[in-house]
Design a protein around this motif. Structure first.
Motif, short mmCIF file in Angstrom:
data_model
loop_
_atom_site.label_atom_id
_atom_site.label_comp_id
_atom_site.label_asym_id
_atom_site.label_seq_id
_atom_site.Cartn_x
_atom_site.Cartn_y
_atom_site.Cartn_z
N ARG A 13 8.85 22.55 -9.63
CA ARG A 13 9.54 21.44 -9.05
C ARG A 13 10.93 21.96 -8.70
N ALA A 14 11.21 22.40 -7.60
CA ALA A 14 12.59 22.66 -7.35
C ALA A 14 13.81 21.58 -7.29
N ILE A 15 13.30 20.41 -6.99
CA ILE A 15 14.06 19.35 -6.89
C ILE A 15 13.47 18.09 -8.05
N ASP A 16 14.24 17.66 -8.81
CA ASP A 16 13.42 16.76 -9.85
C ASP A 16 14.34 15.45 -9.69
N GLY A 17 14.18 14.70 -8.86
CA GLY A 17 14.90 13.43 -8.91
C GLY A 17 16.08 13.05 -8.50
N VAL A 18 16.48 13.93 -7.19
CA VAL A 18 17.78 13.56 -7.08
C VAL A 18 18.54 12.55 -6.24
N SER A 19 19.30 11.65 -6.70
CA SER A 19 19.80 10.47 -5.57
C SER A 19 21.34 10.78 -5.63
N PHE A 20 21.68 10.46 -4.34
CA PHE A 20 23.37 10.42 -4.17
C PHE A 20 23.42 9.55 -2.73
N ALA A 39 36.52 18.96 -1.82
CA ALA A 39 35.76 17.63 -2.08
C ALA A 39 36.33 16.42 -2.49
N ASP A 40 35.79 15.36 -1.97
CA ASP A 40 36.39 14.23 -2.46
C ASP A 40 35.54 13.70 -3.83
N ARG A 41 34.17 13.85 -3.58
CA ARG A 41 33.42 13.63 -4.60
C ARG A 41 32.60 14.91 -4.84
N VAL A 42 32.18 15.12 -6.24
CA VAL A 42 31.52 16.45 -6.54
C VAL A 42 30.33 15.98 -7.23
N MET A 43 29.22 16.91 -7.10
CA MET A 43 27.82 16.62 -7.63
C MET A 43 27.48 18.16 -8.32
N VAL A 44 27.35 17.99 -9.54
CA VAL A 44 26.85 19.60 -10.34
C VAL A 44 25.48 19.56 -10.58
N MET A 45 24.52 20.55 -9.90
CA MET A 45 23.13 20.67 -10.19
C MET A 45 23.19 21.58 -11.12
N TYR A 46 21.80 21.43 -11.98
CA TYR A 46 21.27 22.44 -12.65
C TYR A 46 19.71 22.42 -12.69
N ALA A 47 19.27 23.50 -12.70
CA ALA A 47 17.86 23.46 -12.78
C ALA A 47 17.11 22.37 -12.10
N GLY A 48 17.44 22.03 -10.84
CA GLY A 48 16.85 21.11 -9.76
C GLY A 48 17.39 19.63 -10.35
N ARG A 49 18.23 19.35 -11.07
CA ARG A 49 18.59 18.00 -11.26
C ARG A 49 20.28 17.91 -11.40
N ILE A 50 20.61 16.67 -10.93
CA ILE A 50 22.14 16.60 -10.96
C ILE A 50 22.56 16.18 -12.62
N VAL A 51 23.35 16.97 -12.90
CA VAL A 51 23.88 16.77 -14.32
C VAL A 51 25.03 16.16 -14.54
N GLU A 52 26.13 16.12 -13.44
CA GLU A 52 27.23 15.28 -13.41
C GLU A 52 27.46 15.08 -12.01
N ARG A 53 28.45 13.79 -11.89
CA ARG A 53 28.71 13.61 -10.63
C ARG A 53 29.89 12.78 -10.86
N GLY A 54 30.92 12.69 -9.78
CA GLY A 54 32.12 12.00 -9.98
C GLY A 54 33.08 12.26 -8.82
N SER A 55 34.21 11.81 -8.91
CA SER A 55 35.30 11.91 -7.83
C SER A 55 35.76 13.35 -8.44
N ARG A 56 36.70 14.01 -7.42
CA ARG A 56 36.96 15.31 -7.86
C ARG A 56 38.09 15.24 -9.03
N SER A 57 38.76 14.14 -9.24
CA SER A 57 39.65 14.27 -10.43
C SER A 57 38.91 13.97 -11.40
N GLU A 58 37.77 12.77 -11.40
CA GLU A 58 37.05 12.61 -12.62
C GLU A 58 36.34 14.12 -13.16
#
Lengths: 329, 319
Positions: free
Chosen positions: B20-27, B220-239
């Protein structure tokens, strides 16, 4: 850490030229000036960082320093001994003291051999050791670079990139060298693994009293490891000095542009640095521009720069710059 | 909403079992927004965007979930329809420009072909447009560059030619996969400027995939950090950069050596290496490398929790 006065490695007006093409190709035989008149002194215990864009000659210079390439012109001195033209046989005792680590550990490790064997190879070639002695030394080296003892029987493909680079490093330090040339040792690694290898290199330097020449295109990594840096452009050094000083106040317009172009994580928008964007691309080393080689892209070039090539001269104590109009630092 | 991805899952059938390369990504992505996707190799950042582009053609791939572009479902859309969208509405640029250029035709020919595939234009009008585009991406002498073959250009020029190609139909959405990784920093600075210009002039949305935190923080305006096929954190650049909450994001930011100021004697390194997707740990995939790991982390995978600034971590959820 500062070194003693005796330089471990010194180049005097070193040049490397390649001939390309044949007399039958459309442009005929041509000569690439890959490294042009480089004089660099490396003192014991220091880390000299070589930086510059791709094609600036930093990897070619590195290969000349360990005599993987023959030197076209100039001199190369290792521990006071002229090794510019030494034969392969004469070089053997030098080679064990002068080692290299390459960028891509999967390309520099033979996939068909176990990593224990790979690390033992330099010992078999150079050191007079019994097979038990070799096993012992390999185990010691594995421990030194942070690999587990039972890893010796594995093949390179069974390792992650970071571990493979540890194998490459173990091989390079197997013979207790004085100087290690590291050509982009962390560039192929994942960001989260880079820091481990940077720390390992620092630890080994402390423990084994190593001298490094460190090449990388990632300037923040170079700053982290280097005591001194040399900035190269089109085969020549354009600026040289203590790493801290060059990074905080670069004197050459090229160094300024290069350092300003590095994207960094800024937490406050007001802290954003001014960026110098260079026009055009690096000219071909086949047809380097007349005068200062940087003048066609230089934001402060004047008439003199178009005709007269600046020499690398002392600009301030310990700092050299090759520019007619260096920034005051 | 221009692009809305919900619970995207991509798996590959391999000899070693289902991966499973991608495991439940929503954005979500809005017009004119630049979304940075950061992660290490194998984190799934490229695969998730290839799925969005409908470019996963591997018969062993299984794609689940929903990808809506301007309200239209892309998952299961016939190849013909997708092709109409790609290039015209959605464009993509890759790390290696040579994968997008053919070595046997000139730059001008290739870009004109791309324009004529999507727009009714005469050859000479298409060629004029190519000249405009090349000028827009800062080719000093566009007419002359049009007659060049890819091998006659430098890496930076090739990447700019590919960007000109991607911009040829004024895409509403540009997906850029590590477009500057193979380039020098001085050239990279120019490419990042171009991406910003595209957003400013055409109000295009951009998804920018990179492993370089510095690039993301500049663009970027917003950022999404991925690890092992999942999003581990997302937020605006400053957040994300001022107040990172996931231990992985924090560790990653901490392990980057600073370019200015004091340098640490040792870098705070993350132990271990990213996990193989074939042998993922049972609980949180970052668990084995995490300094904040405790019992719940071994039991299950944490979900992304929070509002605009969200993290997938039991510790963060508990705090």
């Amino acid at each position: 850490m500062t070194g003693t006065d005796q330089p471990i490695l010194e180049t005097r007006a070193l040049s490397k030229r390649f001939s390309i093409g044949t007399r039958f190709s459309s442009e005929g035989r041509r000569v690439v000036h890959a490294v042009d008149n480089v004089s660099l002194t490396v003192r014991r215990g220091e880390t000299v960082g070589l930086v510059g864009e791709s094609g600036c000659g930093k990897s070619t210079l590195a290969r000349c320093l360990v005599r993987l390439y023959d030197i076209t012109d100039g001199q190369l001195l290792f521990d006071g001994d002229d090794i510019t033209a030494k034969s392969l046989a004469e070089l053997r005792p030098v080679r064990r003291r002068l080692q290299m680590v390459f960028q891509d550990p999967s390309a520099s490790l033979n996939p068909r051999r176990r990593v224990g064997d790979l690390v033992a190879e330099p010992l078999r070639v150079h050191a007079k050791l019994t097979s038990a002695g070799i096993r012992e030394r390999v185990a010691e080296l594995f421990d030194l670079v942070g690999l587990l003892p039972d890893h010796v029987g594995r093949y390179p493909h069974e390792f992650s990139g970071g571990q493979r680079q540890r194998v490459g490093i173990a091989r390079a330090i197997a013979l207790n060298p004085d100087l290690v040339v590291l050509d982009e040792p962390v560039s192929a690694l994942d960001v989260s693994v880079q820091a481990q290898i940077v720390n390992l290199l620092a630890d080994l330097q402390d423990k084994l009293k190593l001298t490094y020449i460190f090449i990388a295109h990632d300037l923040s990594v170079v700053r982290q490891v280097s005591t001194r840096i040399a900035v190269m452009y089109l085969g020549s050094i354009v600026e040289e000095g203590p790493s801290e000083e060059v990074f905080s106040a670069p004197a050459h317009p090229y160094s300024q542009a290069l350092i300003s172009a590095v994207p960094v994580v800024e937490t406050t928008p007001s802290g954003r640095r001014k960026r110098i964007i260079l026009s055009g691309d690096v000219p071909s080393p086949l047809k380097p521009p007349a005068g200062c080689r940087f003048h066609p892209r230089c934001p402060v070039a004047k008439d003199r720069c178009r005709t007269e090539r600046p020499a690398l001269v002392e600009h301030k104590s310990g700092r050299k710059v090759a520019c007619h109009f260096p920034a005051s630092v | 909403m221009m692009l809305s991805v919900r619970d995207l899952k991509v798996s590959f059938r391999t000899d070693d079992g289902l991966v499973r390369a991608i495991d439940g990504v929503s954005f979500d992505l809005e017009e004119g927004e630049i979304l940075g996707v950061v992660g290490e190799s194998g984190s799934g950042k490229t695969v998730s965007l290839l799925a969005v582009m409908g470019l996963i053609t591997d018969p062993n791939a299984v794609i689940e979930g929903s990808i809506r572009y301007k309200g239209r479902e892309l998952v299961g859309l016939p190849a013909r329809e997708l092709r109409r969208l790609r290039g015209n509405e959605i464009a993509m640029i890759f790390q290696d420009p040579m994968t997008a250029l053919t070595p046997v035709y000139t730059i001008g020919w290739q870009i004109a072909e791309q324009i004529q595939a999507h727009q009714r234009l005469s050859r000479s009008a298409a060629l004029d447009r190519v000249e405009e585009l090349l000028a827009e991406v800062n080719f000093p002498n566009p007419r002359e560059a049009m007659s060049r073959y890819p091998h006659q250009l430098s890496g930076g020029m090739r990447q700019r030619a590919v960007i000109a190609m991607a911009l040829s139909c004024n895409p509403a959405l540009l997906v850029a996969d590590e477009p500057t990784t193979a380039l020098d920093v001085t050239v990279q600075a120019g490419i990042l400027d171009l991406v910003r210009k595209l957003r400013a002039t055409h109000n295009s949305a951009v998804v920018f995939i990179t492993h370089d935190m510095g690039v993301v923080s500049e663009l970027a305006d917003r950022v999404m950090v991925m690890y092992a096929g999942r999003i581990v954190e997302r937020g605006s650049r400053s957040e994300l950069f001022n107040d990172p909450s996931h231990p992985y994001t924090r560790a990653l930011l901490g392990s980057i050596p600073p370019l200015t100021g004091d340098k640490p004697r040792r870098l705070p390194a993350i132990p271990g290496s990213p996990p193989s997707l074939l042998r993922l740990p049972k609980g949180c995939a970052f668990g084995p490398r995490c300094p904040a790991r405790y019992e719940p982390c071994d039991a299950g995978k944490p979900d992304l929790a929070g509002g605009s600034h969200a993290a997938a971590c039991f510790r963060v959820a508990q705090a």
